[in-house]
Design an enzyme around this catalytic site. Structure first.
Site, PDB file in Angstrom:
ATOM      1  N   ASP A   1      73.562  17.267  69.930  1.00  0.00           N
ATOM      2  CA  ASP A   1      73.875  15.893  69.539  1.00  0.00           C
ATOM      3  C   ASP A   1      73.135  14.853  70.381  1.00  0.00           C
ATOM      4  O   ASP A   1      73.286  13.664  70.187  1.00  0.00           O
ATOM      5  CB  ASP A   1      75.385  15.635  69.581  1.00  0.00           C
ATOM      6  CG  ASP A   1      75.983  15.884  70.963  1.00  0.00           C
ATOM      7  OD1 ASP A   1      75.222  15.870  71.947  1.00  0.00           O
ATOM      8  OD2 ASP A   1      77.206  16.099  71.055  1.00  0.00           O
TER       9      ASP A   1
ATOM     10  N   ASP B   1      74.150  23.862  69.512  1.00  0.00           N
ATOM     11  CA  ASP B   1      75.399  23.413  70.117  1.00  0.00           C
ATOM     12  C   ASP B   1      76.473  23.553  69.031  1.00  0.00           C
ATOM     13  O   ASP B   1      76.151  23.613  67.848  1.00  0.00           O
ATOM     14  CB  ASP B   1      75.255  21.955  70.562  1.00  0.00           C
ATOM     15  CG  ASP B   1      76.547  21.383  71.108  1.00  0.00           C
ATOM     16  OD1 ASP B   1      77.215  22.081  71.884  1.00  0.00           O
ATOM     17  OD2 ASP B   1      76.891  20.251  70.717  1.00  0.00           O
TER      18      ASP B   1
ATOM     19  N   CYS C   1      34.044   9.459  70.447  1.00  0.00           N
ATOM     20  CA  CYS C   1      34.166   8.126  71.072  1.00  0.00           C
ATOM     21  C   CYS C   1      35.517   8.037  71.792  1.00  0.00           C
ATOM     22  O   CYS C   1      35.603   7.551  72.927  1.00  0.00           O
ATOM     23  CB  CYS C   1      34.091   7.025  70.013  1.00  0.00           C
ATOM     24  SG  CYS C   1      32.491   6.865  69.202  1.00  0.00           S
TER      25      CYS C   1
ATOM     26  N   CYS D   1      33.728   7.892  65.960  1.00  0.00           N
ATOM     27  CA  CYS D   1      34.139   9.278  65.701  1.00  0.00           C
ATOM     28  C   CYS D   1      35.078   9.730  66.811  1.00  0.00           C
ATOM     29  O   CYS D   1      35.344   8.987  67.768  1.00  0.00           O
ATOM     30  CB  CYS D   1      32.928  10.205  65.598  1.00  0.00           C
ATOM     31  SG  CYS D   1      32.174  10.593  67.178  1.00  0.00           S
TER      32      CYS D   1
ATOM     33  N   ASP E   1      73.916  17.239  75.568  1.00  0.00           N
ATOM     34  CA  ASP E   1      72.957  18.340  75.490  1.00  0.00           C
ATOM     35  C   ASP E   1      71.584  17.944  76.020  1.00  0.00           C
ATOM     36  O   ASP E   1      70.621  18.697  75.873  1.00  0.00           O
ATOM     37  CB  ASP E   1      72.805  18.802  74.029  1.00  0.00           C
ATOM     38  CG  ASP E   1      74.115  19.334  73.465  1.00  0.00           C
ATOM     39  OD1 ASP E   1      74.788  20.103  74.172  1.00  0.00           O
ATOM     40  OD2 ASP E   1      74.468  18.978  72.330  1.00  0.00           O
TER      41      ASP E   1
END
Length: 735
Positions: free
Chosen positions: A620, A421, A18, A15, A624
């Site tokens: 891009d 941009d 764990c 689960c 950037d």
């Protein structure tokens, strides 16, 4: 510091708690920097200092904790489902046998033996299909961490041990043994485990589909040109392979010979095949449609674009959103609380409410306590977030939206501001001729032919745009002589024995050429932020061309839809004020920043964040990078082989701006599913625990047998996973 990362499959987890136990213990290991363990995918990622610890020590420590760490293998989830199916079948057979012994008519001579036969069936069930729960509970307690199997084991063992004592007359009530509770409890939880594995397999279907895209075989060419069929995994960089029509390209590489159309929709999302010839790059797992290609291998194995995409998605699914960390903390303290509530339930029924029960107080109190233990398992809470994230990232990949960080799905749903941009994002990054203003000495077509003749030998983007325009119109021209390019001014050459000048106004002025009669048009184009290209021939001005970076087709629609979603659209660019104003006006953006350097873009985003706003950045992914990293969600727009290199948290593979809107909607739907899952998981426990504790019994006579509490618990987990799978039905209406 030599920082390294190890990825491994984790065997033995039962689960979410764990996974949390492994994370917590590994973080204590000296040299380990960060740990992420994902229960849904049964995988782990550990970043460590190689000068202090190593891969062997980490895997050995995982084993000491009580689990097994193995080298990553992208297994089909159905293998786990088949294991669960085997245990489920055994437990169902045991349950059916138990019911037959309880309700089927048997000879009177057999009555005395029935409790012992039922005890044998229960013992085999507990030691067979039930053993997983006890092993997991033991590991959990040993690691000072209480998982759901602690609750299940306490419930099963309480019923089994009590019944065993009862059979041997320890309580003087042999007839009150309830072995069927232990057996059916295991069966119902096994049903839940099996269904959980099945739906988890469906959730990871997208990744499985990508893995299966990879070619198994390749045609390796020897230096003599002989073909040998080899395993694609054995190829090395520099090997040359032959790919025939209809075959899958086995590697990332460069075309050495041949011309063919290639279907790259797997990566780019574009359905139209792309023509590939010598010098072009190809991506592994794309399909060669027509001719034969000789491809030189440049990337193999984990370096290929497809492998990196798969790795990114897996890493995203390993990441934890902040809402998941909250659920994890709750899960961690929930089990001890439930154990306390179970003990309280037992004592209340045994000492206070036994008259209301109308049954023997100890047996009734024990059944109520077991029901509380079992119904309250926090598995549904633990699965609520990772399952929604897993499905959401898969849906994104199906729509060519690559989610590289799971928390980005949560963050993008909360955005207040989207920063764009300009060049290459809102615009194509490719100039086109928008205005043609010939003087009275030439007509429009002659002006373009003159400009194209002079620009044909130039590599400047504006020059290439002019040549492209002339070719599209079907024009032809003679070659120029004495070609010379003056930096910052333009082109000087001779065309048909006469001087041809192409460039800015300063070039014409330096040669004594006046642009009389065109001043009004020039001022109009300058006001619109257009780039101007003057053309002079034989000492006279032939005209002016206006060029502009082409705006993407759906940019305006994207801005409109963001406004409808109450997200501010802002553009930042290094271009001039005039150009920025023109582009912003055309796409409907009211706020923009011009003449902004790459480093200043990051500061702009910081300023918005300083006002408490959640900021997304679309760029891009190259210049950037600082801004994308600073944003709450960095979205890189790019396609093809650049996919794996992008900086952002999300990559729009198709280079389609509209995918920004789709990504935000996907994030919002995913966050909504997480909230729904957590609500129902909490609500279920708030309602289920009091019913299991017998609160409604004194007034309404409603109680819950432990085995039915187990069934309800199992299906609560399945309902959370199934609800997450409904994300696959999302449709993106972007018109």
């Amino acid at each position: 510091m030599a920082e390294q990362t190890i990825k491994f499959d984790v065997l033995g987890m039962h689960c979410v708690n764990c996974a949390m136990a492994i994370e917590r213990r590994l973080k204590d290991l000296r040299g380990v920097k960060s740990v992420r363990v994902n229960f849904s995918r049964a995988t782990g990622i550990v970043t460590y200092d190689a000068n202090i610890t190593n891969k062997t020590q980490i895997t050995r420590y995982v084993k000491e904790i009580g689990y097994t760490a193995k080298e990553r293998v992208r297994l089909d989830q159905t293998s786990q489902a088949s294991i669960q199916m085997g245990w489920l079948i055994l437990s169902i057979v045991a349950s059916v046998a138990m019911m037959a012994l309880m309700y089927a008519p048997v000879p009177a001579s057999m009555h005395n033996y029935m409790p012992y036969i039922m005890m044998i069936i229960a013992t085999l069930t507990v030691l067979g299909p039930g053993m997983d729960f006890f092993v997991s509970a033991y590991k959990s307690i040993r690691n000072l961490f209480a998982n759901m199997d602690v609750l299940v084991s306490m419930g099963v063992l309480s019923a089994y041990i009590y019944s065993t004592f009862a059979v041997f007359g320890a309580f003087g009530m042999a007839g009150h043994a309830f072995f069927e509770t232990a057996v059916m409890l295991i069966t119902f939880i096994r049903i839940g485990k099996y269904l959980e594995e099945r739906v988890k397999g469906r959730a990871s279907h997208t990744l499985q589909k990508l893995v299966k895209l990879q070619a198994d075989k390749a045609r390796l060419l020897s230096t003599e040109g002989k073909e040998t069929e080899v395993s694609a995994s054995s190829l090395r960089a520099g090997d040359i392979v032959a790919v025939r029509a209809g075959e899958i390209i086995p590697v990332d590489g460069e075309v050495m010979e041949g011309v063919s159309s290639v279907d790259e929709s797997m990566v780019t999302g574009e359905s139209v095949p792309i023509v590939k010839q010598k010098g072009d790059s190809v991506i592994g797992a794309t399909i060669n449609k027509t001719g034969v290609l000789m491809v030189k291998t440049t990337k193999v194995g984990e370096e290929t674009v497809l492998s990196q995409i798969i790795t990114m998605v897996e890493d995203a699914q390993m990441d934890k959103a902040s809402i998941q960390r909250f659920a994890d903390r709750v899960s961690n303290i929930f089990v001890p609380i439930v154990v306390g509530l179970s003990i309280a339930t037992f004592f209340c029924w045994y000492f206070v409410f036994y008259d209301s029960a109308g049954q023997q107080s100890f047996l009734w109190a024990l059944k109520m306590a077991i029901a509380v233990l079992v119904i309250a398992c926090p598995c549904a809470m633990g699965l609520a977030t990772p399952m929604a994230i897993m499905v959401g990232s898969g849906v994104g990949l199906d729509h060519s939206i690559l989610i590289k960080r799971a928390s980005a799905l949560e963050e993008i749903a909360r955005l207040n501001v989207m920063v764009f941009d300009k060049t290459g994002t809102i615009t194509e990054g490719r100039f086109v001729i928008t205005d043609i203003a010939p003087s009275n000495m030439v007509i429009e077509s002659e002006l373009i032919i003159l400009a194209a003749a002079g620009c044909a030998f130039s590599n400047h983007p504006l020059s290439q745009s002019v040549v492209d325009e002339a070719r599209e119109r079907g024009f032809a021209w003679d070659a120029v002589q004495d070609f010379h390019e003056e930096t910052g001014r333009g082109i000087i050459c001779r065309y048909k024995e006469k001087v041809l000048l192409i460039g800015n106004e300063g070039l014409l002025t330096s040669r004594g050429v006046k642009s009389d009669g065109l001043q009004d048009k020039v001022e109009e184009l300058e006001a619109q932020g257009k780039s101007l290209m003057y053309v002079a021939y034989d000492g006279r001005c032939a005209g002016v061309l206006g060029l502009m970076d082409k705006i993407k087709q759906n940019a305006q629609d994207v801005v409109i839809q963001l406004k409808q979603m109450n997200i501010r659209a802002i553009m930042i660019t290094g271009d001039s004020e005039l150009v920025a104003k023109t582009v912003a006006s055309e796409v409907g953006i009211e706020e923009y920043r011009a003449k902004v350097l790459p480093a200043e873009k990051m500061e702009t985003i910081k300023n918005f964040q300083g006002k408490g706003l959640k900021v997304g950045m679309l760029g891009d992914g190259i210049n950037d990078a600082p801004a994308l990293a600073q944003a709450d969600v960095g979205i890189a727009i790019g396609a093809g082989t650049d996919v794996a290199k992008e900086t952002g948290d999300i990559v729009l593979i198709k280079n389609d701006m509209m995918d920004v809107v789709r990504a935000i909607r996907l994030g919002r739907r995913t966050l909504s599913k997480i909230r729904q899952n957590l609500f129902w998981a909490f609500f279920y426990n708030i309602i289920g625990i009091p019913i299991a504790a017998g609160v409604m019994y004194p007034v309404f006579g409603i109680s819950l047998k432990p085995e039915y509490a187990g069934l309800a618990m199992a299906f609560s987990s399945v309902s959370v996973v199934t609800n997450s799978l409904l994300l696959k039905r999302i449709t993106f209406h972007t018109h």
